[in-house]
Design a protein around this motif. Structure first.
Motif, PDB file in Angstrom:
ATOM      1  N   GLU A  91       0.820  -1.211   0.000  1.00  0.00           N
ATOM      2  CA  GLU A  91       0.000   0.000   0.000  1.00  0.00           C
ATOM      3  C   GLU A  91       0.854   1.262   0.000  1.00  0.00           C
ATOM      4  O   GLU A  91       0.437   2.305  -0.500  1.00  0.00           O
ATOM      5  N   ASP A 109     -11.152   8.961   1.784  1.00  0.00           N
ATOM      6  CA  ASP A 109     -10.886   7.522   1.722  1.00  0.00           C
ATOM      7  C   ASP A 109     -12.076   6.763   2.316  1.00  0.00           C
ATOM      8  O   ASP A 109     -12.618   5.824   1.723  1.00  0.00           O
ATOM      9  N   TYR A 166      -2.264  11.004   6.038  1.00  0.00           N
ATOM     10  CA  TYR A 166      -1.588   9.882   5.390  1.00  0.00           C
ATOM     11  C   TYR A 166      -0.157  10.237   5.013  1.00  0.00           C
ATOM     12  O   TYR A 166       0.658   9.361   4.716  1.00  0.00           O
ATOM     13  N   ARG A 220     -11.481  13.946  -3.580  1.00  0.00           N
ATOM     14  CA  ARG A 220     -10.684  13.668  -2.384  1.00  0.00           C
ATOM     15  C   ARG A 220      -9.285  14.253  -2.551  1.00  0.00           C
ATOM     16  O   ARG A 220      -8.644  14.015  -3.580  1.00  0.00           O
ATOM     17  N   ARG A 273     -13.701  10.371  -7.472  1.00  0.00           N
ATOM     18  CA  ARG A 273     -14.339   9.060  -7.277  1.00  0.00           C
ATOM     19  C   ARG A 273     -15.841   9.182  -7.501  1.00  0.00           C
ATOM     20  O   ARG A 273     -16.589   9.523  -6.587  1.00  0.00           O
ATOM     21  N   ARG A 309       1.421   8.127  -6.079  1.00  0.00           N
ATOM     22  CA  ARG A 309       0.566   9.327  -6.132  1.00  0.00           C
ATOM     23  C   ARG A 309       1.406  10.570  -5.829  1.00  0.00           C
ATOM     24  O   ARG A 309       1.293  11.590  -6.516  1.00  0.00           O
ATOM     25  N   LEU A 363       1.342   2.732  -3.344  1.00  0.00           N
ATOM     26  CA  LEU A 363       0.244   3.541  -3.886  1.00  0.00           C
ATOM     27  C   LEU A 363       0.411   4.990  -3.468  1.00  0.00           C
ATOM     28  O   LEU A 363       0.319   5.914  -4.277  1.00  0.00           O
ATOM     29  N   LEU A 364       0.666   5.180  -2.158  1.00  0.00           N
ATOM     30  CA  LEU A 364       0.886   6.542  -1.660  1.00  0.00           C
ATOM     31  C   LEU A 364       2.104   7.133  -2.353  1.00  0.00           C
ATOM     32  O   LEU A 364       2.109   8.308  -2.753  1.00  0.00           O
TER      33      LEU A 364
HETATM   34  C1  IPM Z   1      -7.713   3.753  -1.517  1.00  0.00           C
HETATM   35  C2  IPM Z   1      -6.970   2.842  -0.589  1.00  0.00           C
HETATM   36  C3  IPM Z   1      -5.611   3.449  -0.322  1.00  0.00           C
HETATM   37  C4  IPM Z   1      -5.830   4.830   0.224  1.00  0.00           C
HETATM   38  C5  IPM Z   1      -4.697   2.635   0.589  1.00  0.00           C
HETATM   39  C6  IPM Z   1      -4.556   1.216   0.142  1.00  0.00           C
HETATM   40  C7  IPM Z   1      -3.342   3.291   0.741  1.00  0.00           C
HETATM   41  O1  IPM Z   1      -7.691   2.639   0.563  1.00  0.00           O
HETATM   42  O2  IPM Z   1      -7.223   3.979  -2.642  1.00  0.00           O
HETATM   43  O3  IPM Z   1      -8.756   4.242  -1.127  1.00  0.00           O
HETATM   44  O4  IPM Z   1      -6.074   4.997   1.400  1.00  0.00           O
HETATM   45  O5  IPM Z   1      -5.787   5.771  -0.550  1.00  0.00           O
END
Ligand code: IPM
Ligand code: MG
Length: 355
Positions: free
Chosen positions: A89, A247, A142, A135, A106, A96, A92-93
């Protein structure tokens, strides 16, 4: 036109759903005369297995050199016990942040064909709903200062929420402009009765509202918003909120559409290069079994065509094909209620036939 797309298939069902979206894009290319070149890069658990880290510079550079990025999902039980900064995970952060993607769009819309999947009472969703959650994606708790320390009662951990004026202004601008192109209603969600970050957020949103007299702007506390989403989802048009609140609320919004397997997302910065991914996870329990619903990823590809490449009719062609397939009664297992379900490949075939 020629477009270079970086593919981050990731883990679990990621490879299958990304491959479905690639097939759909190839069909679009064929029909509308575009060439999409795809270059895969590893991310998440797949990258950990190969390189020992969830996100490599090579993957970051490949994404930055692309016109846009399509991502499947990351994570799985195999990597669940790794320390926080090594978890899939984290990649992903990291991607981004590396791509400067501070906006996460979203959309959560109730498909008429899937009304029966909505867990809310029929009268509550009689008029459907169509919500766009904006968002903030690269700030807040985070990304704030964090750590472990010895406190008064022994071991303790902390995470901090911090938002600058710049970060709030740029996400609010996206939200106001998004509302302007939709039904002209913006609800900013915060916790201004408790948090200083929320009070600054609210103050700046109010200041900016003066520049958008055509947008009806109001505030809502996040706990109330969680309740209002299930009480009367039709009251929402555009929502703007912080990273963590977005989130949480986007998962709630997805569930009231019936299936999290249907919801796409776009992450954008200040240029046209974006990262597009389904909002669901890697579903390791069904990985590799041709059971996953690829629609969220296919709709993410449609968002890419629209937001990164400005290909409106091509994007609409994908959305129309998904609608047609659902209206014809085809379902994947997650939305079949034990009835006949098509596999990942077969539902993709149906969508391609309808383009
Ligand atoms: C999302 C996920 C991610 C976030 C996690 C997996 C880091 O929950 O894309 O919503 O919190 O952004
Ligand atoms: Mg989430």
């Amino acid at each position: 036109m020629n477009y270079n797309i970086a593919l981050l298939r990731g883990d679990g069902i990621g490879p299958e759903i990304v491959d479905s979206a690639v097939r759909v894009l190839e069909k679009i290319g064929e029909k509308y005369g575009h060439t999409f070149n795809f270059t895969p890069y590893l991310i998440g658990g797949a990258s950990l297995d190969e390189y020992g880290i969830p996100l490599t510079q090579e993957t970051i550079d490949g994404c930055l050199a692309s016109d846009s990025v399509l991502l499947g999902a990351v994570g799985g039980p195999k990597w669940d016990t790794l320390p926080g900064n090594m978890r899939p995970e984290k990649a992903l952060l990291g991607i981004r942040a590396a791509m400067g993607l501070f906006t996460n769009l979203r959309p959560a819309k109730l498909y008429p064909a899937l009304k029966g999947d909505c867990p809310l009472r029929e009268d509550i969703v009689a008029n459907g709903f169509d919500i766009m959650i904006v968002r903030e994606l690269t700030g807040g708790i985070y990304f704030g200062e964090r750590g472990m320390r010895e406190g008064k009662y022994g071991e303790e951990a902390y995470d901090t929420e911090c938002y600058s004026r710049m970060e709030i202004e740029r996400i609010a601008k996206v939200a106001f402009e998004t509302a302007r192109k939709r039904r002209g209603k913006l609800i900013s969600i915060d916790k201004a009765n408790v948090l200083d970050t929320s009070r600054l957020w609210r103050k700046i949103v109010h200041e900016m509202a003066e520049q958008y007299p055509d947008v009806e702007c109001s505030d809502m506390l996040v706990d109330n918003a969680a309740m209002q989403l299930v009480r009367n989802p039709a009251q929402f048009d555009v929502i703007v909120t912080s990273n963590m609140f977005g989130d949480i609320l986007s998962d709630e919004a997805s569930q009231i559409t019936g299936s999290i397997g249907m919801l796409a997302s776009a992450s954008l910065g200040d240029n046209t290069r974006g990262l597009y991914e389904p909002i669901h996870g890697s579903a390791p329990d069904i990985a590799g079994q041709n059971k996953a619903n690829p629609i969220a990823t296919i709709l993410s590809a449609a968002m890419m065509l629209l937001y990164s490449f400005g290909l409106t009719k091509e994007s609409d062609a994908i959305i129309g094909a998904v609608d047609a397939v659902l209206n014809a009664g085809y379902r994947t297992a997650d939305i079949a209620h034990g009835g006949e379900a098509l596999g990942t490949v077969e539902i993709t075939d149906k969508i391609i036939e309808n383009i």
